[in-house]
Structure formats: C-alpha cells, structure tokens
Design an enzyme around this catalytic site. Structure first.
Site, PDB file in Angstrom:
ATOM      1  N   ARG A 171       0.839  -1.216   0.000  1.00 12.20           N
ATOM      2  CA  ARG A 171       0.000   0.000   0.000  1.00 12.20           C
ATOM      3  C   ARG A 171       0.874   1.267   0.000  1.00 12.20           C
ATOM      4  O   ARG A 171       0.574   2.240   0.686  1.00 12.20           O
ATOM      5  CB  ARG A 171      -0.943   0.036   1.215  1.00 12.20           C
ATOM      6  CG  ARG A 171      -2.005  -1.029   1.220  1.00 12.20           C
ATOM      7  CD  ARG A 171      -2.960  -0.901   0.035  1.00 12.20           C
ATOM      8  NE  ARG A 171      -4.063  -1.821   0.165  1.00 12.20           N
ATOM      9  CZ  ARG A 171      -3.995  -3.119  -0.129  1.00 12.20           C
ATOM     10  NH1 ARG A 171      -2.885  -3.627  -0.607  1.00 12.20           N
ATOM     11  NH2 ARG A 171      -5.047  -3.887   0.026  1.00 12.20           N
ATOM     12  N   SER A 245     -10.252  -0.208   3.536  1.00 10.79           N
ATOM     13  CA  SER A 245      -9.494  -0.498   4.759  1.00 10.79           C
ATOM     14  C   SER A 245      -8.925   0.806   5.301  1.00 10.79           C
ATOM     15  O   SER A 245      -8.276   1.546   4.571  1.00 10.79           O
ATOM     16  CB  SER A 245      -8.312  -1.425   4.461  1.00 10.79           C
ATOM     17  OG  SER A 245      -8.754  -2.657   3.971  1.00 10.79           O
ATOM     18  N   GLU A 341      -4.219   3.793   6.350  1.00 16.46           N
ATOM     19  CA  GLU A 341      -3.952   3.587   4.919  1.00 16.46           C
ATOM     20  C   GLU A 341      -4.254   4.864   4.119  1.00 16.46           C
ATOM     21  O   GLU A 341      -3.452   5.244   3.262  1.00 16.46           O
ATOM     22  CB  GLU A 341      -4.794   2.401   4.431  1.00 16.46           C
ATOM     23  CG  GLU A 341      -4.384   1.901   3.072  1.00 16.46           C
ATOM     24  CD  GLU A 341      -5.278   0.785   2.552  1.00 16.46           C
ATOM     25  OE1 GLU A 341      -5.155  -0.342   3.039  1.00 16.46           O
ATOM     26  OE2 GLU A 341      -6.089   1.052   1.648  1.00 16.46           O
TER      27      GLU A 341
HETATM   28  N1  EPU Z   1     -11.099 -10.284  10.465  1.00 11.10           N
HETATM   29  C1  EPU Z   1     -11.750 -10.373  11.674  1.00 11.10           C
HETATM   30  N2  EPU Z   1     -12.630  -9.381  11.991  1.00 11.10           N
HETATM   31  C2  EPU Z   1     -12.877  -8.347  11.154  1.00 11.10           C
HETATM   32  C3  EPU Z   1     -12.204  -8.257   9.938  1.00 11.10           C
HETATM   33  C4  EPU Z   1     -11.310  -9.254   9.608  1.00 11.10           C
HETATM   34  O1  EPU Z   1     -11.557 -11.288  12.446  1.00 11.10           O
HETATM   35  O2  EPU Z   1     -13.699  -7.504  11.510  1.00 11.10           O
HETATM   36  C5  EPU Z   1     -10.192 -11.359  10.065  1.00 11.10           C
HETATM   37  C6  EPU Z   1     -10.802 -12.166   8.923  1.00 11.10           C
HETATM   38  O3  EPU Z   1     -11.615 -13.197   9.396  1.00 11.10           O
HETATM   39  C7  EPU Z   1      -9.609 -12.689   8.196  1.00 11.10           C
HETATM   40  C8  EPU Z   1      -8.566 -11.608   8.440  1.00 11.10           C
HETATM   41  O4  EPU Z   1      -9.009 -10.817   9.517  1.00 11.10           O
HETATM   42  O5  EPU Z   1      -9.161 -13.891   8.779  1.00 11.10           O
HETATM   43  C9  EPU Z   1      -8.305 -10.759   7.205  1.00 11.10           C
HETATM   44  O6  EPU Z   1      -9.513 -10.199   6.727  1.00 11.10           O
HETATM   45  P1  EPU Z   1      -9.832 -10.088   5.179  1.00 11.10           P
HETATM   46  O7  EPU Z   1      -9.496 -11.352   4.483  1.00 11.10           O
HETATM   47  O8  EPU Z   1     -11.210  -9.539   5.063  1.00 11.10           O
HETATM   48  O9  EPU Z   1      -8.812  -9.053   4.587  1.00 11.10           O
HETATM   49  P2  EPU Z   1      -8.130  -7.788   5.230  1.00 11.10           P
HETATM   50  O10 EPU Z   1      -6.766  -8.136   5.693  1.00 11.10           O
HETATM   51  O11 EPU Z   1      -9.047  -7.224   6.221  1.00 11.10           O
HETATM   52  C10 EPU Z   1      -7.014  -6.980   3.010  1.00 11.10           C
HETATM   53  C11 EPU Z   1      -6.869  -5.658   2.327  1.00 11.10           C
HETATM   54  C12 EPU Z   1      -8.129  -5.341   1.550  1.00 11.10           C
HETATM   55  C13 EPU Z   1      -8.345  -6.430   0.524  1.00 11.10           C
HETATM   56  C14 EPU Z   1      -8.462  -7.763   1.256  1.00 11.10           C
HETATM   57  C15 EPU Z   1      -8.555  -8.911   0.301  1.00 11.10           C
HETATM   58  C16 EPU Z   1      -5.398  -4.275   3.648  1.00 11.10           C
HETATM   59  C17 EPU Z   1      -5.277  -3.178   4.636  1.00 11.10           C
HETATM   60  N3  EPU Z   1      -6.626  -4.617   3.310  1.00 11.10           N
HETATM   61  O12 EPU Z   1      -8.049  -6.826   3.959  1.00 11.10           O
HETATM   62  O13 EPU Z   1      -7.904  -4.116   0.858  1.00 11.10           O
HETATM   63  O14 EPU Z   1      -9.518  -6.200  -0.239  1.00 11.10           O
HETATM   64  O15 EPU Z   1      -7.288  -7.992   2.065  1.00 11.10           O
HETATM   65  O16 EPU Z   1      -7.318  -9.130  -0.302  1.00 11.10           O
HETATM   66  O17 EPU Z   1      -4.379  -4.799   3.186  1.00 11.10           O
HETATM   67  C18 EPU Z   1      -8.155  -1.776   1.044  1.00 11.10           C
HETATM   68  O18 EPU Z   1      -6.919  -1.712   1.013  1.00 11.10           O
HETATM   69  O19 EPU Z   1      -8.873  -0.733   1.094  1.00 11.10           O
HETATM   70  C19 EPU Z   1      -8.791  -3.072   1.026  1.00 11.10           C
HETATM   71  C20 EPU Z   1     -10.113  -3.225   1.154  1.00 11.10           C
END
Ligand code: EPU
Length: 345
Positions: A171, A245, A341
């Site tokens: 990012r 995010s 971010e």
């Molecule tokens: N989780 C929780 N509670 C929550 C949210 C997440 O326990 O409220 C857990 C989920 O169960 C999962 C883990 O955290 O095991 C990761 O969550 P998720 O797969 O939804 O992805 P993320 O890490 O929250 C990242 C990117 C997103 C991108 C997704 C999919 C960042 C900061 N965010 O989110 O990017 O769409 O992976 O690849 O890297 C963005 O940058 O704006 C964005 C949406």
C-alpha cells in the site's frame, strides 16, 4: 508578446464533499479540473497557481479531509483506454488516470485481456491505483504494472516511470512520500501476462471454489466472485461513506508474533517470505471490541472492523478521533501501532 495561457476549468471555494468517498465536508480554495497533460502544464505556468502547493485528487477513495484545502486541488479527469501492444508474453493496456478503476477492470475483461479480475470493485481511479499499490485477493498493482506517465509539477515535463522507479511497497509507492504533491500521474499502463493464469490461493476464493464446485475458474468467474465477496463485507461508498481499509495490516517480527500468539492463540497472521509476519488489523480491532461501534457520527463497519464509516454527516475530525481511539486500544492490548492507509489531510 505571447497570449496568456488558457487555463483549465477552475472553481473557487468549491465543495469537495461529492469528491471523497467518505462524504466528508471540506472546501477547496481553488479546484482545477485536469483533462490532459497540457492542462497540468497550464497550471504549472500559471502566474497565480504555478508555485502554490498542490493536492492531487483522483477518485477521492483514499483520503480523509479534516479541513478546508488551501493547496490548489487538481481533480484528475484524464480519460481514454487502449491496447498499446500485444505479444505472446503479454497485453499492454493503457488507461487515463481519470478513468474509474472498476470500469477499467471490467472493460479489459470485455476486450479479452484478463489479469486484473482480482482487483475488481476497488473504489477509486486508475491514477490512484499505483499511488497506494492497490491490492486484493492475492494480486497487487505492482504485479500487473508496466509503466506510467506523470507530469512534473515544477518543470511541467511529462516523464515515464517504470516499476522500479515507482518503488512499490505494501500500500505504498514513491507517490505517497517523495513525489507526493510534486508529480501528477496522467496515464497508467498495465502488463497483463499471457497465457493468463488464475490467482486463486486467497482463502475467500478457495472457499468459493469449494462452494460452487468450480475448481478451474475463468477470469469472468473470478471477477464475479471477487465482486460478491467484496459486496458481502465491504460497504458501498455510494450508500455508506468510507475509504476501504482504514489501517494497513501491521508487519511484525517472528519473535513479536510468537509473543502475541502466546497471549492470543487465535490471532490471524500470515508469514511473509522475508521471515516477518503480517497480522490482520481487522482481527486486532475486532478483538478490541470495536466492530459496529459508533463515536460521534463516525463508526466501525458491522461486517469488517478494518473499515471506518461515515454514519451520516460526520466530519473528518470525527473520523480521525475514532481512528485514534482504535489505535490506542490496539496499542494498549497488543503493543502494536496501526498505521492509517488513507492520506489524512
Ligand atoms: N477479520 C476479523 N474481523 C474483522 C475483519 C477481519 O476477524 O472484523 C479477520 C478475517 O476473518 C480474516 C482476516 O481478519 O481472517 C483478514 O480479513 P480479510 O481477508 O477480510 O482481509 P483484510 O486483511 O481485512 C485486506 C486488504 C483489503 C483487501 C483484502 C482482500 C489491507 C489493509 N486490506 O483486507 O484491501 O480487499 O485484504 O485481499 O491490506 C483496502 O486496502 O482498502 C482493502 C479493502
């Protein structure tokens, strides 16, 4: 004597509320609509605006406006999309920085040039994609990047940058630090490798393969899955103001991670190739009890704790107050500092 430069469309005291996906109120002292490289040069050469600080606004999906903007705001509206080159190894596709990101992804698929499908439905513009090296479901901008054109805000010259010059990180890119406010991205070229290969290792996509029994999805199927996954857990900015995010997933050393796992065995973590470990910020925030909470008129989204939302009429200051409270509680419990971010202005 030469005639004074023709100025692009410029508004004074323009509201930016409709130009940021959080829907935050702020006024730009000067707002210039940029539709070409020449428009940027006209601003650079302009007697009043040439030397003034600039703020570059794309789709407004990665910014928190906490106050009125004194800098000259350049609203990037450069359009156009085309195939630049085609070889057995890749399609090279170019799009204007002002094109909508998701529409561009859909268009490449319609044309038969797959490769961007994992990045479907990310809000924002083409020009903003390299700025924060957007990423989702196992693909990052840098993995599909060829080069970009940018106009230098001092010299007015158009320069071409390759991936190394953009210094992509998680990012992050040179446009978020060294070149912030100094260079305007006008066109981006994507390199879509041939033969196309699905990127489907991300947990949410594996789940879709199991659910549907489709083990060998085509690009369109992955596109549809990514859209469905995002719609299920991320709020549509057209309905609820947000910037995706809000925090980056923090990276810690293996030792720090072992420490945290000792205390919280459930913590979601991903080992990185260099031995460090990425932690799920959403999980950390969720574990601190923030999911669904509201402070003032800002809140934490019910279905994804990593997304802060405007509950209606929030100010940028309210969003920042909530973000700080979250940072403090995550630091208090886990000793980890979450880094926002979006750009906070
Ligand atoms: N989780 C929780 N509670 C929550 C949210 C997440 O326990 O409220 C857990 C989920 O169960 C999962 C883990 O955290 O095991 C990761 O969550 P998720 O797969 O939804 O992805 P993320 O890490 O929250 C990242 C990117 C997103 C991108 C997704 C999919 C960042 C900061 N965010 O989110 O990017 O769409 O992976 O690849 O890297 C963005 O940058 O704006 C964005 C949406």
């Amino acid at each position: 004597m030469s005639a004074p430069p023709v100025v692009p469309r410029i508004e004074q005291r323009a509201s930016l509320r409709g130009f940021n996906t959080f829907g935050l109120p702020a006024v730009a002292q000067t707002l210039a609509y940029i539709t070409s490289d020449a428009d940027v040069r006209r601003i650079v050469d302009h007697p009043d605006y040439g030397r003034a600080p600039k703020f570059i606004l794309g789709g407004g999906s990665n910014v928190v406006l906490t106050r009125d903007v004194a800098a000259v705001v350049l609203k990037i509206e450069i359009r156009g999309r085309r195939l630049v080159a085609e070889s057995p190894e890749a399609w090279i596709v170019e799009a204007g920085a002002g094109e909508n990101w998701h529409d561009t992804v859909a268009w490449t698929l319609d044309q038969g040039w797959p490769g961007l499908e994992n990045l479907a439905l990310i809000p924002g513009s083409v020009g903003a994609a390299p700025v924060q090296n957007i990423g989702a479901y196992g693909v990052e901008m840098k993995d599909r990047f060829d080069s970009l054109d940018a106009v230098d805000l001092v010299t007015g010259r158009t320069v071409t940058l390759d991936a190394a010059m953009c210094r992509f990180g998680y990012r992050d890119s040179v446009f978020k630090n060294v070149l912030a406010g100094k260079s305007v991205i006008t066109r981006v070229r994507f390199r879509l490798p041939r033969p196309w290969q699905a990127v489907r290792g991300y947990l949410d996509l594996e789940r879709k393969m199991t659910e549907t029994g489709i083990g060998n999805p085509d690009p369109r199927t992955i596109f549809d899955w990514v859209c469905a996954i995002r719609r299920a857990k991320l709020p549509d900015p057209a309905v609820i103001g947000n910037a995706g995010s809000f925090f980056k997933n923090p990276v810690v050393t293996a030792e720090q991670c072992r420490d945290i796992i000792g205390r919280d065995p459930e913590i979601v973590h991903y080992p990185m190739p260099d031995g460090s470990v990425k932690l799920a910020a959403g999980w950390l925030i969720d574990a601190c009890g923030w999911k669904g909470k509201t402070v003032g008129r800002a809140g934490v989204y019910e279905r994804q704790a990593l997304v802060l939302v405007n509950r209606g009429g929030a100010s940028g200051a309210e969003v920042v107050t909530l973000a700080r409270a979250i940072q403090e509680s995550v630091y208090g419990r886990f000793g980890i500092r979450l880094e926002p971010e979006p750009i906070i202005l």
